[in-house]
Design a protein around this motif. Structure first.
Motif, PDB file in Angstrom:
ATOM      1  N   ASP A   1       0.856  -1.184   0.000  1.00 48.06           N
ATOM      2  CA  ASP A   1       0.000   0.000   0.000  1.00 48.06           C
ATOM      3  C   ASP A   1       0.895   1.237   0.000  1.00 48.06           C
ATOM      4  N   GLU A   2       0.310   2.404   0.009  1.00 46.76           N
ATOM      5  CA  GLU A   2       1.106   3.623  -0.104  1.00 46.76           C
ATOM      6  C   GLU A   2       2.074   3.803   1.063  1.00 46.76           C
ATOM      7  N   ALA A   3       1.666   3.451   2.269  1.00 45.01           N
ATOM      8  CA  ALA A   3       2.558   3.597   3.434  1.00 45.01           C
ATOM      9  C   ALA A   3       3.788   2.701   3.296  1.00 45.01           C
ATOM     10  N   ALA A   4       3.583   1.440   2.923  1.00 45.46           N
ATOM     11  CA  ALA A   4       4.717   0.519   2.761  1.00 45.46           C
ATOM     12  C   ALA A   4       5.614   0.981   1.615  1.00 45.46           C
ATOM     13  N   ARG A   5       5.005   1.407   0.533  1.00 45.76           N
ATOM     14  CA  ARG A   5       5.793   1.858  -0.620  1.00 45.76           C
ATOM     15  C   ARG A   5       6.593   3.111  -0.291  1.00 45.76           C
ATOM     16  N   GLU A   6       6.030   4.004   0.489  1.00 49.68           N
ATOM     17  CA  GLU A   6       6.772   5.208   0.865  1.00 49.68           C
ATOM     18  C   GLU A   6       7.970   4.855   1.744  1.00 49.68           C
ATOM     19  N   ARG A   7       7.791   3.943   2.670  1.00 53.09           N
ATOM     20  CA  ARG A   7       8.907   3.513   3.520  1.00 53.09           C
ATOM     21  C   ARG A   7      10.010   2.861   2.679  1.00 53.09           C
ATOM     22  N   VAL A   8       9.619   2.015   1.716  1.00 50.26           N
ATOM     23  CA  VAL A   8      10.595   1.360   0.845  1.00 50.26           C
ATOM     24  C   VAL A   8      11.300   2.385  -0.041  1.00 50.26           C
ATOM     25  N   ARG A   9      10.553   3.329  -0.602  1.00 45.11           N
ATOM     26  CA  ARG A   9      11.179   4.392  -1.422  1.00 45.11           C
ATOM     27  C   ARG A   9      12.256   5.111  -0.616  1.00 45.11           C
ATOM     28  N   SER A  10      11.942   5.439   0.633  1.00 44.68           N
ATOM     29  CA  SER A  10      12.896   6.133   1.497  1.00 44.68           C
ATOM     30  C   SER A  10      14.162   5.292   1.706  1.00 44.68           C
ATOM     31  N   LEU A  11      13.991   4.001   1.921  1.00 42.93           N
ATOM     32  CA  LEU A  11      15.149   3.120   2.101  1.00 42.93           C
ATOM     33  C   LEU A  11      15.987   3.057   0.825  1.00 42.93           C
ATOM     34  N   ILE A  12      15.335   2.866  -0.299  1.00 42.43           N
ATOM     35  CA  ILE A  12      16.063   2.771  -1.572  1.00 42.43           C
ATOM     36  C   ILE A  12      16.787   4.073  -1.888  1.00 42.43           C
ATOM     37  N   GLU A  13      16.159   5.204  -1.617  1.00 41.62           N
ATOM     38  CA  GLU A  13      16.790   6.501  -1.894  1.00 41.62           C
ATOM     39  C   GLU A  13      18.049   6.716  -1.058  1.00 41.62           C
ATOM     40  N   ARG A  14      18.170   6.023   0.072  1.00 43.12           N
ATOM     41  CA  ARG A  14      19.352   6.170   0.924  1.00 43.12           C
ATOM     42  C   ARG A  14      20.407   5.096   0.673  1.00 43.12           C
ATOM     43  N   MET A  15      20.152   4.218  -0.275  1.00 45.64           N
ATOM     44  CA  MET A  15      21.159   3.227  -0.657  1.00 45.64           C
ATOM     45  C   MET A  15      22.174   3.889  -1.593  1.00 45.64           C
ATOM     46  N   ASP A  16      23.374   3.310  -1.662  1.00 42.97           N
ATOM     47  CA  ASP A  16      24.407   3.832  -2.548  1.00 42.97           C
ATOM     48  C   ASP A  16      24.134   3.356  -3.971  1.00 42.97           C
ATOM     49  N   GLY A  17      24.206   4.272  -4.918  1.00 39.91           N
ATOM     50  CA  GLY A  17      24.016   3.902  -6.322  1.00 39.91           C
ATOM     51  C   GLY A  17      22.960   4.763  -6.987  1.00 39.91           C
ATOM     52  N   SER A  18      22.480   4.287  -8.120  1.00 38.43           N
ATOM     53  CA  SER A  18      21.523   5.028  -8.957  1.00 38.43           C
ATOM     54  C   SER A  18      20.096   4.647  -8.595  1.00 38.43           C
ATOM     55  N   HIS A  19      19.577   5.264  -7.547  1.00 37.61           N
ATOM     56  CA  HIS A  19      18.245   4.880  -7.081  1.00 37.61           C
ATOM     57  C   HIS A  19      17.112   5.388  -7.968  1.00 37.61           C
ATOM     58  N   ARG A  20      17.250   6.543  -8.608  1.00 43.71           N
ATOM     59  CA  ARG A  20      16.150   7.112  -9.399  1.00 43.71           C
ATOM     60  C   ARG A  20      15.732   6.200 -10.546  1.00 43.71           C
ATOM     61  N   PRO A  21      16.652   5.655 -11.362  1.00 43.80           N
ATOM     62  CA  PRO A  21      16.212   4.742 -12.425  1.00 43.80           C
ATOM     63  C   PRO A  21      15.528   3.481 -11.866  1.00 43.80           C
ATOM     64  N   VAL A  22      15.983   3.024 -10.707  1.00 49.43           N
ATOM     65  CA  VAL A  22      15.358   1.843 -10.096  1.00 49.43           C
ATOM     66  C   VAL A  22      13.926   2.166  -9.699  1.00 49.43           C
ATOM     67  N   LEU A  23      13.739   3.293  -9.017  1.00 49.48           N
ATOM     68  CA  LEU A  23      12.393   3.674  -8.591  1.00 49.48           C
ATOM     69  C   LEU A  23      11.489   3.893  -9.803  1.00 49.48           C
ATOM     70  N   ASP A  24      11.983   4.579 -10.831  1.00 48.93           N
ATOM     71  CA  ASP A  24      11.184   4.833 -12.027  1.00 48.93           C
ATOM     72  C   ASP A  24      10.774   3.518 -12.701  1.00 48.93           C
ATOM     73  N   ALA A  25      11.713   2.584 -12.822  1.00 42.15           N
ATOM     74  CA  ALA A  25      11.443   1.317 -13.487  1.00 42.15           C
ATOM     75  C   ALA A  25      10.451   0.464 -12.686  1.00 42.15           C
ATOM     76  N   LEU A  26      10.629   0.386 -11.384  1.00 41.56           N
ATOM     77  CA  LEU A  26       9.772  -0.467 -10.562  1.00 41.56           C
ATOM     78  C   LEU A  26       8.361   0.098 -10.420  1.00 41.56           C
ATOM     79  N   GLU A  27       8.269   1.407 -10.377  1.00 46.55           N
ATOM     80  CA  GLU A  27       6.968   2.023 -10.167  1.00 46.55           C
ATOM     81  C   GLU A  27       6.278   2.359 -11.472  1.00 46.55           C
ATOM     82  N   GLY A  28       7.011   2.231 -12.587  1.00 43.22           N
ATOM     83  CA  GLY A  28       6.481   2.597 -13.908  1.00 43.22           C
ATOM     84  C   GLY A  28       5.454   1.646 -14.353  1.00 43.22           C
TER      85      GLY A  28
END
Length: 186
Positions: A159-186
């Protein structure tokens, strides 16, 4: 970063935060299945084994034939991998503490396949972080189940709450998080 294929790597500072479960913990597989919404993505050999033993084949399961850094018992490997009830099996490499392009692509492909076919993704390396992209990649309201060592199985409703928490975790990982988020959520 190790390997050309690594897209994201878990920094040491984020490890403790990942120990907090993303959802309720279940020790009873039947209760978990009663609470889960289909499709279900299972992350981990023991979780997958318990779901299969309860008569449910997940839409997608990611396994590495290890649990708590040791090889799984023979009966677990046999039930999940050797005598797999999954319609297809895909092998990918994913070093510990990372998310690789191969793992992300296999996950997206398995979830986007029409008609749907149950898929076992066998990971050479480690599948532990796969629950994060799974929460973003599944359809709204679907379930992701992963193991919480020595506690049970965590049920995450996408749901949106779980996805927001996961987005926050991924954004704080080292590497290219934006293409990952765009691809997974696209």
């Amino acid at each position: 970063m190790p390997g050309d294929d690594v897209v994201l790597e878990l920094p040491a500072a984020l490890r403790s935060e990942l120990k907090e479960p993303l959802g309720p913990i279940y020790t009873d597989t039947e209760a978990l299945l009663a609470a889960a919404t289909r499709p279900i993505v299972a992350v981990g050999d023991i979780v997958t084994y318990h779901l299969l033993a309860a008569g449910h084949t997940p839409a997608v399961a990611l396994v590495d034939e290890r649990t708590k850094r040791t090889d799984v018992e023979d009966d677990v490997r046999e039930a999940v991998v050797d005598e797999s009830p999954f319609e297809q099996t895909v092998a990918v490499e994913n070093p510990p503490g990372t998310l690789t392009d191969a793992l992300l692509t296999a996950l997206q492909s398995a979830l986007g396949r029409e008609p749907a076919a149950t898929t076992l993704i066998v990971v050479e390396g480690e599948e532990d972080l796969a629950a994060l992209p799974a929460v973003l990649a599944v359809v709204e309201g679907a379930s992701v189940v992963y193991g919480q060592p020595d506690e049970g199985m965590v049920l995450v409703t996408a749901d949106e709450a779980a996805r927001e928490r996961v987005r926050s975790l991924i954004e704080r990982m080292d590497g290219s998080h934006r293409p990952v988020l765009d691809a997974l959520e696209g």
